[in-house]
Design a protein around this motif. Sequence first.
Motif, PDB file in Angstrom:
ATOM      1  N   GLU A 166       0.833  -1.204   0.000  1.00 58.89           N
ATOM      2  CA  GLU A 166       0.000   0.000   0.000  1.00 58.89           C
ATOM      3  C   GLU A 166       0.869   1.257   0.000  1.00 58.89           C
ATOM      4  O   GLU A 166       0.624   2.196  -0.762  1.00 58.89           O
ATOM      5  CB  GLU A 166      -0.892  -0.042   1.241  1.00 58.89           C
ATOM      6  CG  GLU A 166      -1.931   1.007   1.335  1.00 58.89           C
ATOM      7  CD  GLU A 166      -2.776   0.820   2.585  1.00 58.89           C
ATOM      8  OE1 GLU A 166      -3.074   1.843   3.218  1.00 58.89           O
ATOM      9  OE2 GLU A 166      -3.135  -0.314   2.945  1.00 58.89           O
ATOM     10  N   LEU A 167       1.889   1.278   0.849  1.00 65.17           N
ATOM     11  CA  LEU A 167       2.811   2.418   0.888  1.00 65.17           C
ATOM     12  C   LEU A 167       3.545   2.585  -0.444  1.00 65.17           C
ATOM     13  O   LEU A 167       3.768   3.710  -0.895  1.00 65.17           O
ATOM     14  CB  LEU A 167       3.820   2.247   2.024  1.00 65.17           C
ATOM     15  CG  LEU A 167       3.331   2.608   3.409  1.00 65.17           C
ATOM     16  CD1 LEU A 167       4.291   2.081   4.478  1.00 65.17           C
ATOM     17  CD2 LEU A 167       3.165   4.112   3.547  1.00 65.17           C
TER      18      LEU A 167
ATOM     19  N   TRP B 167      -6.172   2.555  -7.808  1.00 67.12           N
ATOM     20  CA  TRP B 167      -5.023   1.658  -7.743  1.00 67.12           C
ATOM     21  C   TRP B 167      -4.606   1.401  -6.290  1.00 67.12           C
ATOM     22  O   TRP B 167      -4.705   0.272  -5.818  1.00 67.12           O
ATOM     23  CB  TRP B 167      -3.852   2.217  -8.554  1.00 67.12           C
ATOM     24  CG  TRP B 167      -2.707   1.266  -8.687  1.00 67.12           C
ATOM     25  CD1 TRP B 167      -2.767  -0.063  -8.994  1.00 67.12           C
ATOM     26  CD2 TRP B 167      -1.329   1.562  -8.501  1.00 67.12           C
ATOM     27  NE1 TRP B 167      -1.500  -0.607  -9.015  1.00 67.12           N
ATOM     28  CE2 TRP B 167      -0.596   0.370  -8.719  1.00 67.12           C
ATOM     29  CE3 TRP B 167      -0.638   2.726  -8.179  1.00 67.12           C
ATOM     30  CZ2 TRP B 167       0.785   0.311  -8.627  1.00 67.12           C
ATOM     31  CZ3 TRP B 167       0.742   2.668  -8.095  1.00 67.12           C
ATOM     32  CH2 TRP B 167       1.438   1.463  -8.316  1.00 67.12           C
ATOM     33  N   THR B 168      -4.163   2.436  -5.568  1.00 66.39           N
ATOM     34  CA  THR B 168      -3.655   2.234  -4.211  1.00 66.39           C
ATOM     35  C   THR B 168      -4.686   1.586  -3.301  1.00 66.39           C
ATOM     36  O   THR B 168      -4.410   0.582  -2.660  1.00 66.39           O
ATOM     37  CB  THR B 168      -3.209   3.577  -3.592  1.00 66.39           C
ATOM     38  OG1 THR B 168      -2.285   4.203  -4.467  1.00 66.39           O
ATOM     39  CG2 THR B 168      -2.563   3.362  -2.234  1.00 66.39           C
ATOM     40  N   TRP B 169      -5.868   2.163  -3.232  1.00 68.80           N
ATOM     41  CA  TRP B 169      -6.898   1.675  -2.319  1.00 68.80           C
ATOM     42  C   TRP B 169      -8.117   1.149  -3.070  1.00 68.80           C
ATOM     43  O   TRP B 169      -9.247   1.312  -2.637  1.00 68.80           O
ATOM     44  CB  TRP B 169      -7.307   2.772  -1.339  1.00 68.80           C
ATOM     45  CG  TRP B 169      -6.268   2.988  -0.289  1.00 68.80           C
ATOM     46  CD1 TRP B 169      -5.908   2.117   0.691  1.00 68.80           C
ATOM     47  CD2 TRP B 169      -5.434   4.133  -0.118  1.00 68.80           C
ATOM     48  NE1 TRP B 169      -4.904   2.661   1.460  1.00 68.80           N
ATOM     49  CE2 TRP B 169      -4.595   3.895   0.988  1.00 68.80           C
ATOM     50  CE3 TRP B 169      -5.314   5.348  -0.801  1.00 68.80           C
ATOM     51  CZ2 TRP B 169      -3.666   4.818   1.435  1.00 68.80           C
ATOM     52  CZ3 TRP B 169      -4.386   6.258  -0.349  1.00 68.80           C
ATOM     53  CH2 TRP B 169      -3.565   5.999   0.752  1.00 68.80           C
ATOM     54  N   ARG B 170      -7.898   0.488  -4.160  1.00 74.20           N
ATOM     55  CA  ARG B 170      -9.043  -0.030  -4.918  1.00 74.20           C
ATOM     56  C   ARG B 170      -9.795  -1.097  -4.135  1.00 74.20           C
ATOM     57  O   ARG B 170     -10.943  -1.359  -4.401  1.00 74.20           O
ATOM     58  CB  ARG B 170      -8.609  -0.549  -6.277  1.00 74.20           C
ATOM     59  CG  ARG B 170      -7.892  -1.875  -6.235  1.00 74.20           C
ATOM     60  CD  ARG B 170      -7.752  -2.440  -7.647  1.00 74.20           C
ATOM     61  NE  ARG B 170      -7.004  -3.653  -7.583  1.00 74.20           N
ATOM     62  CZ  ARG B 170      -5.711  -3.748  -7.802  1.00 74.20           C
ATOM     63  NH1 ARG B 170      -5.028  -2.683  -8.132  1.00 74.20           N
ATOM     64  NH2 ARG B 170      -5.108  -4.905  -7.707  1.00 74.20           N
ATOM     65  N   HIS B 171      -9.158  -1.713  -3.128  1.00 72.59           N
ATOM     66  CA  HIS B 171      -9.820  -2.710  -2.295  1.00 72.59           C
ATOM     67  C   HIS B 171     -10.497  -2.080  -1.081  1.00 72.59           C
ATOM     68  O   HIS B 171     -11.130  -2.776  -0.311  1.00 72.59           O
ATOM     69  CB  HIS B 171      -8.818  -3.770  -1.815  1.00 72.59           C
ATOM     70  CG  HIS B 171      -8.220  -4.547  -2.941  1.00 72.59           C
ATOM     71  ND1 HIS B 171      -8.967  -5.348  -3.759  1.00 72.59           N
ATOM     72  CD2 HIS B 171      -6.954  -4.612  -3.401  1.00 72.59           C
ATOM     73  CE1 HIS B 171      -8.182  -5.906  -4.662  1.00 72.59           C
ATOM     74  NE2 HIS B 171      -6.947  -5.466  -4.465  1.00 72.59           N
ATOM     75  N   GLY B 172     -10.331  -0.780  -0.906  1.00 70.12           N
ATOM     76  CA  GLY B 172     -10.971  -0.094   0.215  1.00 70.12           C
ATOM     77  C   GLY B 172     -12.450   0.101  -0.061  1.00 70.12           C
ATOM     78  O   GLY B 172     -12.991  -0.331  -1.089  1.00 70.12           O
TER      79      GLY B 172
ATOM     80  N   SER C  21      -3.880  -9.875  -8.119  1.00 72.54           N
ATOM     81  CA  SER C  21      -4.943  -8.938  -8.402  1.00 72.54           C
ATOM     82  C   SER C  21      -4.432  -7.510  -8.500  1.00 72.54           C
ATOM     83  O   SER C  21      -5.125  -6.629  -8.975  1.00 72.54           O
ATOM     84  CB  SER C  21      -6.033  -9.013  -7.334  1.00 72.54           C
ATOM     85  OG  SER C  21      -5.550  -8.532  -6.108  1.00 72.54           O
ATOM     86  N   SER C  22      -3.192  -7.242  -8.054  1.00 70.29           N
ATOM     87  CA  SER C  22      -2.665  -5.893  -8.132  1.00 70.29           C
ATOM     88  C   SER C  22      -2.448  -5.437  -9.559  1.00 70.29           C
ATOM     89  O   SER C  22      -2.350  -4.255  -9.821  1.00 70.29           O
ATOM     90  CB  SER C  22      -1.366  -5.784  -7.339  1.00 70.29           C
ATOM     91  OG  SER C  22      -0.371  -6.575  -7.914  1.00 70.29           O
ATOM     92  N   SER C  23      -2.409  -6.355 -10.502  1.00 65.91           N
ATOM     93  CA  SER C  23      -2.256  -5.946 -11.890  1.00 65.91           C
ATOM     94  C   SER C  23      -3.567  -6.068 -12.655  1.00 65.91           C
ATOM     95  O   SER C  23      -3.585  -5.900 -13.861  1.00 65.91           O
ATOM     96  CB  SER C  23      -1.175  -6.791 -12.573  1.00 65.91           C
ATOM     97  OG  SER C  23      -1.560  -8.153 -12.550  1.00 65.91           O
ATOM     98  N   ALA C  24      -4.655  -6.333 -11.940  1.00 67.34           N
ATOM     99  CA  ALA C  24      -5.931  -6.527 -12.601  1.00 67.34           C
ATOM    100  C   ALA C  24      -6.531  -5.246 -13.131  1.00 67.34           C
ATOM    101  O   ALA C  24      -7.319  -5.258 -14.049  1.00 67.34           O
ATOM    102  CB  ALA C  24      -6.921  -7.195 -11.637  1.00 67.34           C
ATOM    103  N   HIS C  25      -6.184  -4.092 -12.567  1.00 69.80           N
ATOM    104  CA  HIS C  25      -6.783  -2.821 -13.010  1.00 69.80           C
ATOM    105  C   HIS C  25      -5.754  -1.969 -13.676  1.00 69.80           C
ATOM    106  O   HIS C  25      -4.725  -1.738 -13.326  1.00 69.80           O
ATOM    107  CB  HIS C  25      -7.394  -2.062 -11.841  1.00 69.80           C
ATOM    108  CG  HIS C  25      -8.601  -2.750 -11.299  1.00 69.80           C
ATOM    109  ND1 HIS C  25      -9.815  -2.667 -11.900  1.00 69.80           N
ATOM    110  CD2 HIS C  25      -8.757  -3.552 -10.216  1.00 69.80           C
ATOM    111  CE1 HIS C  25     -10.698  -3.363 -11.198  1.00 69.80           C
ATOM    112  NE2 HIS C  25     -10.069  -3.912 -10.170  1.00 69.80           N
TER     113      HIS C  25
END
Length: 178
Positions: free
Chosen positions: A30-31, A81-86, A174-178
């Motif tokens: 995240e950082l 991107w950074t907080w797309r899971h938030g 999943s970090s490269s999914a978007h």
Amino acid sequence: MTAAGTLGAVPPNPAQTSRLRTRLQALVRELGKFGTVGGISFAIDLAIFSVLRGSGTEPLLAKTISTVIATTVAFFGNRFWTWRHGQHTHMARQYTLFFVMNAIGLGISLAILALSHYGLGRIWPVFESQLADTISGQFVGTALATMFRFWSYRRFVFRVTGDSAKDQSVAPSSSSAH
């Protein structure tokens, strides 16, 4: 073996260690993402600020304009991107909170710039130079404002919950999914 009433070594709990490691790895990712988005936004902010100051724009106005443009770029980078899971329940609310937190961050940067340019500049004229404005407004002020922004985005704007951190760590691809 220890005698009754004495303290001995406590064996590590593998489940707790694993959860802590997972949470720490998610925070580091995240950082990293926040830093990447911030770096791009910082470059945009610095470029626009420098062009405006070079064209004779007053320092505080130049910083305000450059920050508003860079903030718009940062919002989209952080949200998608950074907080797309938030939590993303209401984009207008997030956008508003994001800009409120950035206004506070801008206030921090402007306070440092004003202190340097108008406060210290009265005593030492070198602090009124474009270089001094860039150092105080762009580097010192932005560094302090960035610490505030990371905390406030995570806490109030994109609200990362424990489940979100688990989702990120369970599915690293999943970090490269978007």
